[in-house]
Design an enzyme around this catalytic site. Sequence first.
Site: not given
Lengths: 421, 479
Positions: B249, B398, B440, B47, B435, B49, B400
């Site tokens: 947080k 790969c 892969c 993140i 997966c 922020h 996915c």
Amino acid sequence: MNRVKYSMVVIGGGPAGLAAALEARELGCQDVLIVERDWELGGILQQCIHNGFGLHLLGEELTGGEYAQHFIDQLAQTDIEVMTDTMVIHLAPGLITAVNPQQGLLEIEAGAIVLAMGCRERTRGAISIPGTRPAGVMTAGTAQRLLNMEGLMPGKRIVILGSGDIGLIMARRLTLEGAKVEAVAELMPWSSGLTRNIVQCLDDFDIPLLLSHTVVAVHGSQRLEGVTLARVDDNFKPIAGSERHIPCDTLLLSVGLIPENELSQQAGVELDSTTGGPLVDQHLQTTVPGIFACGNVVHVHDLVDNVSLEAQRAAAGAVRWLKSEIARQKTIPVQAGEGVGYVVPQRISLPQPDEITLLFRVKRPMVGATAVVTDGEKQVASKKLPFARPAEMAELVLEKGSLEGCGEQLEVSVVERSDSR
Amino acid sequence: MFDVIIIGAGVIGSAIAWRLARHDLNVAVVERDDDVASATSKANSGIIHAGYDPEPGTLKAGLNVRGNKLYPDLCRELGVDYLACGSMVIAHEGQEEKLEKLLLRGRQNGVEDMAIISRDKLLDMEPNVAAEATSALYAPSAAVVSPYQLTVALAENAALNGVEFMFNTPVEDVLVEEGRVTGVRCGENIFAAPIVINAAGVHADRLAQLAGAERYDITPRKGEYLLLDKAMEGFVRQVLFPVPRGSSKGVLVVPTVEGNILAGPTAWDTEDREDVATTPQGLEEIRREAPWLVSGISWGKVIGSFAGLRAVADNDDFIIRASARVNGWIDVGGIQSPGLASAPAIAERVEHLVGGLTELNPRQDHVTQRKSPRVSQLDRMKRQQLIEKDSAFGRIVCRCEDVSEGEVLAALAGALPVCSLDALKRRTRAGTGRCQGGFCVPRLVAIISREKGIPPHQVTKKGPGSPVVSGWLDKGWKQ
């Protein structure tokens, strides 16, 4: 971009795709294409060098490779086209987008589409096994490919989680190659593998099968150093105090297979939340007209013979659909009733012109049970199941015309006779 | 002899290297692990922020807000994915006052465009928010990046501009003579430099002690996460926080740049600086806490879990200073949240500190652009052109994440050495999908083996001691 057109396109060149393409051609479909992402046809059968394939369909016990080759040889006698090393990256009704190194991107128009993408293995991540993330944790099928196709040993001291068939087969295979398989742990109080595999792959090699056990921790920062196993209670929660540490360098996972339907969903195909595969009718037609499905992409089979047979039914459905011969005046759902996990097909299109094969799995092992198909109060068909196990798919055939005057819904249930056990 | 040695190739060490690379300096980065972003920088929420959280006047407050402003251009320059999603702090009945407090603090820190929004507006923006949610603090300037993609990009750019990266090189001693740092010892090797920057994450306090610099203490705080399938894309649109309770947080629900959903982290202090194991308790806590923010999260869509350690300093702020005791030693410690958001601003500040120790002259041949094609992000025409130029971009390794062999080869030939599956994963995403490498891994092992000219059993998951397979089969097969 390259654009091509076929009457029928089969996605996947494993046992389902091979049988579907051959059957479609046999039934007179002029131009059939198989799209396969691997370098060769055969799908997962390529890595299944053990025997036991084909006993039901071909009447002989073949290895996976031999079983696939039987179909590949037949394919070579036809004008069915094959694209290997080709990945389908998008699917829409009637339109497939694929990519390969030779042609780049391809748009393939298809009169009918047969989904035959098979399934993938459930991973460590999917079942959230706690612990570190070292090398040496892999699915049983990945280990099988490394071993049988690449000639590589995954490890030397092995624990297997899950007693699915691939895990059982790998326990034997690794033992034969000199590895020490410490144990096969299974969360359920029964194995999810075929009985013959438990006998031939574990019992014959003195490999312990620990039922109602699971892995509660993975240890080691670089390569796996060991796992902690624990017994689980009736709610599958680990029992405190039952933990034991087993040193090992490899953890294989055989914890279930998931039909691979990301493409199907792109095309709007509706899935069954229990099987993870498309909702199909007796023609194996999905909820999207013109898209058919067969094999492990529909539901996970335990015998490849059944995959081939289902693929033939899907191909027949697709050919008839292309000829506008499939009437769909009305569709009625087929529900899984008492004792039944799921039924395929999940719906029947009426009027019913032919006999219909219902495939289903029981929820738990049962002895001396009876499967019954009911239409409201009325019994439509029944069959005795002397030994029913969740690992072994059961079958029941509805005779031609048996659904005449049938109501709004069918239900398949399996009940044990009161006099048994 | 180097002008500057940076200890640690996490996001902070890499950002400092990237920043210093624009000057005519001879810079080296020494890293314990086999790749950049191998510890805290690979296992966090990703993140950027907005900056309403830190206490006004702290280093965290100033650097967070400054870093947040630097990010969009930085990501554009380096080709890093940047999801300008904004964030929401969700309140339940009776907690609205806490939002007011955060809003005020944010304004003091210089955060722009924040607003408290009503339940109706909240539902409109986040349809899956929990039924108990009454209002939220909306901060549009919050964003999300992939922390390891960012770190790789920073480090590769630094390497392109002459920074030398040394992996598998843990620092065992800091060399100091007459109150001046002279270098570091890594095993048998001594690397000399008059300036040493300590960006060693959870180990920074120990290195500061070795150097004899001002003392501080770091407590590792473990955070566990669950990662959900891309099928959940759009389930949350902003980063969702609960109103703050205590020091952390809380458990968040975060959209990732790739379309996954991330839930976590937990916050457990630990003694062990290497303890990145997930725990049943931690993963359970995430499943229990996340529904406080959203309803209908589908835990069946979890594809992975991981844990990381935050480096929490005893003063609860960042420690960024040139040592008054040991000349040439610069500490960059305690970089926990909002460390990622602050990274470019921290790098600026460290650059300034280095400028106080040595003269900085601009490098003449500095390169800013870093381009690496991702076939899945190209439009069809560009993708086709790329494949026609190099057919390896047409072979998907790969399934996915839709990653081609061409991308893998480009990563292997990149500005930084890549030998392990995890390093490859951080550059190409191969193996990060649903997966989890099942498809892969055999292919990648073969490609790495072929390209690097090493046998497959020398291909590792994460550097020395982590071979993916144990060797060739004994019988037959041998090449």
